[in-house]
Design an enzyme around this catalytic site. Structure first.
Site, PDB file in Angstrom:
ATOM      1  CG  ASP A   1      -2.153   0.862   0.986  1.00 22.81           C
ATOM      2  OD1 ASP A   1      -3.178   0.647   1.642  1.00 22.81           O
ATOM      3  OD2 ASP A   1      -2.083   1.763   0.112  1.00 22.81           O
TER       4      ASP A   1
HETATM    5  C1  GLC Z   1      -4.300   4.311  -0.298  1.00 25.47           C
HETATM    6  C2  GLC Z   1      -5.193   3.100  -0.098  1.00 25.47           C
HETATM    7  C3  GLC Z   1      -5.099   2.103  -1.212  1.00 25.47           C
HETATM    8  C4  GLC Z   1      -4.883   2.853  -2.504  1.00 25.47           C
HETATM    9  C5  GLC Z   1      -3.493   3.438  -2.452  1.00 25.47           C
HETATM   10  C6  GLC Z   1      -3.193   4.315  -3.686  1.00 25.47           C
HETATM   11  O1  GLC Z   1      -3.735   4.691   0.914  1.00 25.47           O
HETATM   12  O2  GLC Z   1      -5.064   2.405   1.147  1.00 25.47           O
HETATM   13  O3  GLC Z   1      -6.317   1.349  -1.221  1.00 25.47           O
HETATM   14  O4  GLC Z   1      -5.001   1.973  -3.624  1.00 25.47           O
HETATM   15  O5  GLC Z   1      -3.265   4.193  -1.268  1.00 25.47           O
HETATM   16  O6  GLC Z   1      -4.010   5.437  -3.654  1.00 25.47           O
END
Ligand code: GLC
Length: 668
Positions: free
Chosen positions: A218
């Site tokens: 993430d």
């Molecule tokens: C965010 C989310 C994830 C997302 C990523 C990119 O913090 O937790 O679901 O795809 O970052 O935006």
């Protein structure tokens, strides 16, 4: 197209394990094509030079799951996949399959259900839909990211059996669709960051579940690139915009706890992802128009709406004087907030216009402009105009609930009630009109005790995307017969939920309720609920009969039954099959969903429904044996219109060889 490791220097290989920027993979000095990753689960959110491109806002997966129709989940994924192609997005950062453990979780709108079987079935179809277009996906957030409070720091502490029976199965099912990537979560799992948790990423995801694709972090979930690579995480996103990531990898190499072979394994996963993109580019093509995508959004929304209450059959609306009010009557929220937000330019008409068009001359539909979100004075003006309209009207429709400011990423709800303003609007209107219909938008369960007794009908819309207004008008007018059913329990109040108002202490949250999540909790504890898991009304009535359970093997059975539409209107019925282990050597939930089917039935039509059960339908995860284990004994098979509306019941006796059975301690 195959890339050879030998094409790349060690420095290039180390750089390949981190993003080039917020959304792109590193291109190794032009040796690789650009690979673009973008959110999100409800529509493409591609950010270019700080601007988010316009895209179609599809129903949120929480609402879509209320359709219990995998073919709609496939259509949803296919539609978003097509828009990815049109915007040069190679991998869609979706879908989240975290279980709805608490209705307070701010991101529940991005998740499917409290039940892993339903969540897995719907998410698998969605992933297949996206990837049918040659666009990759990212199954997320692995694992145990079940609330937003302190999501970057709070460790989710779960026992092995609960992990396997509740929090892993949806991931396990979706892996059958071969998602191009899996995204690890922010939170620690049993004390170690998910991004560097070798037991989680290698032990469970790769070795136990057999996943051999790329694991991406993430965003900013990696705390040390060397440790992440050691745990078999392949790609750190986003870039660190400096040498941090490369230096942390070199640290591991120099200190000897990370080898170049391990680096090469990780680089191969990145190259395999690039190869998937290059191969897909040869054939993938965007073929859908904006109008077709909007029509798909409406179609999915229509079957995702749940009719919760319909006293005196007040719905579908019959005509006469109808007043339409509430904060969301003019423009309903399309979805929840955060990375899943979609920049849709669709401007829906207000609900009064949509209804007027559908009800024709038999109805006079008056729109009462709302001021719920404005200053007090305006609100008083609104309330007085709404109440005088309510006094004169035959029926009042109020559109309330939450929006992206109230349901979103990075924060949780503090209550599951509607806002005081919305509760007041309902209660005050009900004083002047006995025929109130409430339409609720939002990402999940609502405590309605304060007002539900004062209204005749409740429709749960959820977050239906840009097609929601048309879909709600279709259902209220009877153009569409509602067929959705709840994918999560609506409890009477937050205190009745397994975790209540608890959030954990910011460092650790123990999943003390174990496998008793959602209806597993309420049914096993014998708690009343407002609306049970699997509940949803229709304008039609359905009868169930002729249950047959055919034994195919000691652990394989075919459950069949007849569903008949005994009304004068066509409809669709979601039948659910639950299994109960009558006596086990471990605590098992009172019932567990192990099959479902949505059947279209014309007025008066009957159909035979068949649902297969296999060993996993009866098994529990044995931490002692470290495997799925079916215990000999009696099992009850329930066929229900909801988890609490059981229409048919059967019983089987499983008798497995003694060598495969273990000591049997009887329940106290
Ligand atoms: C965010 C989310 C994830 C997302 C990523 C990119 O913090 O937790 O679901 O795809 O970052 O935006």
């Amino acid at each position: 197209m195959k890339y050879d490791l030998k094409q790349f220097t060690l420095e290039e290989k180390l750089r390949l394990l981190t993003g080039k920027d917020s959304w792109r993979l590193y291109d190794a000095n032009g040796k690789l094509p650009e690979v673009f990753l973008a959110d999100g689960p409800h529509g493409v959110r591609k950010v270019v030079d700080g601007q988010t491109l316009v895209a179609t806002a599809m129903p949120n997966i929480s609402a879509l799951t209320n359709s219990w129709d995998p073919s709609l989940a496939y259509l949803d994924g296919e539609t978003i996949g097509d828009e990815c192609i049109a915007r040069d997005v190679d991998v869609l950062l979706a879908l989240g399959v975290n279980i709805k453990r608490t209705p307070l979780c701010g991101r529940n709108f991005e998740y499917s259900s409290e039940d892993p079987f339903l969540a897995g079935a719907m998410a698998k179809a969605y992933i297949e839909g996206v990837q049918s277009k040659g666009v990759g996906t990212s199954l997320k957030h692995f694992a145990l990211n079940n609330r937003e409070y302190e999501r970057l720091a709070q460790s989710s502490e779960v026992d092995d059996r609960t992990f396997h029976e509740i929090y892993l199965p949806a991931f396990e099912t979706v892996l059958e669709a071969k998602p191009w990537t899996v995204m690890c979560s922010y939170n620690p799992v049993n004390g170690i960051w998910a991004s560097e948790n070798e037991k989680l990423l290698k032990g469970v995801l790769r070795d136990e579940l057999g996943y051999n694709g790329l694991i991406v972090s993430d965003w900013n979930a990696v705390h040390h690139s060397g440790k992440a690579a050691k745990a078999t995480l392949d790609l750190r996103m986003p870039s660190t915009w400096d040498d941090t990531a490369v230096n942390e990898l070199k640290e591991g190499l120099n200190e000897g706890w990370l080898t170049e072979e391990e680096i090469d394994e990780r680089v191969c996963k990145v190259l395999e992802l690039v190869e998937k993109k290059v191969n897909a580019d040869k054939t993938k093509k965007s073929v859908k128009t904006k109008e077709e995508n909007h029509a798909a959004a409406v179609k999915i929304a229509q079957d995702s709406i749940v009719l919760l209450k319909n006293e005196d059959d007040i719905l579908p609306l019959k005509g006469g004087r109808i007043a339409i009010g509430g904060q969301f009557a003019a423009k309903p929220p399309f979805g929840g907030g955060g990375s899943a937000l979609v920049n849709s330019d669709y401007a829906p008409r207000n609900l009064a216009e949509e209804l007027s068009e559908r009800l024709g001359d038999g109805a006079t539909v008056e729109f009462i402009r709302d001021y719920s979100d404005t200053v007090h004075q305006a609100r008083i003006r609104h309330t007085s105009s709404l109440l005088s309209a309510a006094y004169e009207a035959d029926t009042v429709v109020l559109c309330v609930g939450s929006n992206a400011q109230m349901d979103g990423e990075d924060f949780d709800r503090t209550t599951i009630r509607l806002s005081p303003v919305h509760e007041d609007i309902i209660l005050n209107t009900a004083k002047y009109n006995k025929n109130v219909v409430v339409v609720i938008y939002g990402g999940g369960a609502v405590d309605m005790r304060a007002w539900i007794g004062q209204v005749k009908a409740v429709v749960f819309a959820g977050f239906l995307g840009e097609g929601g207004q048309e879909a709600v008008a279709d259902v209220l007018s009877g153009k569409v017969n509602p067929s959705g059913k709840l994918s999560e329990t609506f409890p009477l109040c937050l205190e009745d939920t397994p975790t209540g108002a608890d959030t954990g202490n910011g460092f650790v949250e123990r999943y003390a309720e174990g496998v008793l999540v959602g209806y597993r909790w309420y049914d096993t504890k014998g708690k009343d609920v407002l609306f049970p898991f699997g509940h949803g009304l229709s304008y039609a009535d359905f009868e169930y009969s002729d249950l047959a359970i055919e034994k195919k093997s000691e652990t394989d059975y075919e459950v069949s039954f007849t569903v008949k539409n005994v009304s004068a209107v066509d409809g669709k019925e979601i039948s659910q099959v639950y299994v109960r282990d009558v006596m086990a050597t471990v605590e098992r939930p009172e019932k567990e969903l192990k099959g479902f089917a949505k059947t279209t039935l014309k007025a008066g039509e009957s159909k035979r429904v068949c649902i297969a059960l296999n060993a996993r339908s009866f098994a529990f995860w044995s931490p002692a044996l470290e495997k799925w284990y079916v215990e000999s004994g009696a099992f009850e098979i329930y066929v229900g219109a909801s988890s609490r509306d059981i229409r048919l019941c059967g019983k089987i006796e499983i008798d497995l060889p003694k060598k495969d059975q273990y000591c049997k301690a009887f329940k106290a």
